[in-house]
Design a protein around this motif. Structure first.
Motif, short mmCIF file in Angstrom:
data_model
loop_
_atom_site.label_atom_id
_atom_site.label_comp_id
_atom_site.label_asym_id
_atom_site.label_seq_id
_atom_site.Cartn_x
_atom_site.Cartn_y
_atom_site.Cartn_z
N ASP A 122 -51.48 71.28 34.59
CA ASP A 122 -52.44 70.20 34.34
C ASP A 122 -53.80 70.74 33.92
O ASP A 122 -54.44 70.19 33.01
CB ASP A 122 -52.58 69.33 35.60
N VAL A 123 -54.23 71.83 34.55
CA VAL A 123 -55.53 72.43 34.18
C VAL A 123 -55.49 72.92 32.73
O VAL A 123 -56.42 72.70 31.96
CB VAL A 123 -55.87 73.60 35.13
N ALA A 124 -54.39 73.59 32.36
CA ALA A 124 -54.27 74.10 30.99
C ALA A 124 -54.23 72.95 29.98
O ALA A 124 -54.84 73.02 28.91
CB ALA A 124 -53.02 74.96 30.87
N ALA A 125 -53.49 71.89 30.31
CA ALA A 125 -53.39 70.74 29.41
C ALA A 125 -54.74 70.05 29.24
O ALA A 125 -55.13 69.67 28.13
CB ALA A 125 -52.35 69.76 29.93
N GLN A 126 -55.46 69.91 30.33
CA GLN A 126 -56.78 69.28 30.25
C GLN A 126 -57.73 70.08 29.38
O GLN A 126 -58.55 69.52 28.64
CB GLN A 126 -57.36 69.12 31.66
N ALA A 127 -57.62 71.40 29.42
CA ALA A 127 -58.47 72.25 28.59
C ALA A 127 -58.22 72.04 27.10
O ALA A 127 -59.11 72.25 26.28
CB ALA A 127 -58.24 73.72 28.95
N LYS A 128 -57.00 71.61 26.75
CA LYS A 128 -56.65 71.34 25.35
C LYS A 128 -56.76 69.86 25.00
O LYS A 128 -56.51 69.47 23.86
CB LYS A 128 -55.21 71.78 25.09
N GLY A 129 -57.08 69.03 25.98
CA GLY A 129 -57.08 67.59 25.77
C GLY A 129 -55.67 67.08 25.50
O GLY A 129 -55.46 66.17 24.69
N ALA A 130 -54.70 67.68 26.18
CA ALA A 130 -53.28 67.43 25.90
C ALA A 130 -52.64 66.56 26.97
O ALA A 130 -53.11 66.47 28.10
CB ALA A 130 -52.53 68.75 25.77
N VAL A 131 -51.51 65.95 26.57
CA VAL A 131 -50.66 65.19 27.48
C VAL A 131 -49.49 66.07 27.89
O VAL A 131 -48.88 66.74 27.04
CB VAL A 131 -50.14 63.90 26.79
N VAL A 132 -49.16 66.08 29.18
CA VAL A 132 -48.06 66.88 29.68
C VAL A 132 -46.76 66.10 29.59
O VAL A 132 -46.68 64.94 29.98
CB VAL A 132 -48.30 67.31 31.14
N GLY A 133 -45.72 66.78 29.06
CA GLY A 133 -44.39 66.19 28.95
C GLY A 133 -43.40 66.86 29.87
O GLY A 133 -43.72 67.18 31.02
N PRO A 134 -42.19 67.11 29.39
CA PRO A 134 -41.14 67.70 30.22
C PRO A 134 -41.55 69.06 30.78
O PRO A 134 -42.17 69.86 30.10
CB PRO A 134 -39.96 67.85 29.25
N MET A 135 -41.17 69.30 32.04
CA MET A 135 -41.46 70.57 32.70
C MET A 135 -40.15 71.23 33.11
O MET A 135 -39.26 70.57 33.66
CB MET A 135 -42.35 70.33 33.93
N LEU A 136 -40.05 72.53 32.84
CA LEU A 136 -38.81 73.27 33.09
C LEU A 136 -39.09 74.53 33.89
O LEU A 136 -40.18 75.10 33.79
CB LEU A 136 -38.15 73.68 31.77
N ASN A 137 -38.10 74.97 34.62
CA ASN A 137 -38.04 76.34 35.13
C ASN A 137 -37.12 77.11 34.19
O ASN A 137 -35.97 76.73 33.99
CB ASN A 137 -37.48 76.40 36.54
N ILE A 138 -37.65 78.17 33.58
CA ILE A 138 -36.85 78.99 32.66
C ILE A 138 -36.84 80.42 33.17
O ILE A 138 -37.88 80.97 33.53
CB ILE A 138 -37.42 78.94 31.23
N GLU A 139 -35.64 80.99 33.21
CA GLU A 139 -35.48 82.40 33.57
C GLU A 139 -34.73 83.11 32.45
O GLU A 139 -33.73 82.59 31.94
CB GLU A 139 -34.69 82.56 34.87
N LEU A 140 -35.21 84.27 32.06
CA LEU A 140 -34.54 85.12 31.09
C LEU A 140 -34.18 86.41 31.79
O LEU A 140 -35.06 87.20 32.17
CB LEU A 140 -35.44 85.37 29.88
#
Length: 215
Positions: A122-140
């Motif tokens: 949320d902090v990163a999105a607010q810094a871009k003036g962005a809306v947050v969508g789908p959130m994932l856990n990704i492991e490689l």
């Protein structure tokens, strides 16, 4: 890889709560007859009680392109998820041997359990003036003799694509990915292709919380 570091925060506690909140274990079994594989994914509580069992496909696709890497593709919040970097390139970039097979995990993120990762997103999105969508856990990671382990996060770039779900699509928007790593490093990863139906980005091995944003 184009990326900008947004913020380093809550190092100790974020590392503990980031991607590890849903305790997952994977046991591989081969499905005979069709020449394909499947896994049983068992989500366990802290008491050891099995709560869910699901059969997992070894392939996924985005906009007609299939993933190059076997794994767990259960991220239903996006319209498909793929690794597009060839297996040979991943092996070379991470010094894998012939016994090591790249392996990926894409799962929906539980914002309540990974609340610190959600706060960082949320902090990163607010810094871009962005809306947050789908959130994932990704492991490689990789499989070696049936044992799974993560690839290091300081290795070569690995390209992923996520399909933009219809309820988050917007013709005039710019899309990107916020990545939160254990240790608290937050990075915004730019969309590197022009397909309006996907977000394609470069990341590295290891685990992270990833969120699609638009602005």
């Amino acid at each position: 890889m184009k990326a900008s570091i947004i913020k380093k925060m809550m190092t100790g506690v974020l590392a503990a709560s980031l991607v590890m909140a849903p305790a997952m274990s994977v046991g591989a079994t081969t499905v005979t007859g069709g020449g394909s594989c499947a896994e049983e994914v068992v989500a366990s509580s802290t008491s050891g009680e099995v709560t869910t069992v699901a059969e997992v496909p070894v392939t996924s696709s985005v906009a007609g392109a299939k993933t190059t890497v076997a794994g767990v593709y259960l991220a239903t919040s996006v319209n498909g998820s793929v690794v597009s970097t060839p297996v040979a390139a991943i092996a070379e970039g991470y010094g894998l041997t012939s016994a090591d097979k790249p392996y990926a995990k894409f799962l929906n993120m539980d914002a309540k359990k990974s609340y610190l990762a959600k706060a960082a997103i949320d902090v990163a999105a607010q810094a871009k003036g962005a809306v947050v969508g789908p959130m994932l856990n990704i492991e490689l990671g990789k499989m070696t003799a049936g044992k799974y382990s993560l690839l290091p996060s300081d290795g070569a770039a690995i390209r992923l694509s996520l399909g933009i779900p219809a309820n988050f699509a917007q013709a005039d928007a710019t899309f990107a990915i916020v990545c939160v790593r254990p240790g608290g490093v937050v990075t915004i990863l730019e969309d590197v292709d022009t397909n309006p139906n996907t977000v394609t980005f470069d990341t590295t091995g290891g685990a992270g919380a990833y969120a699609m944003i638009k602005y």
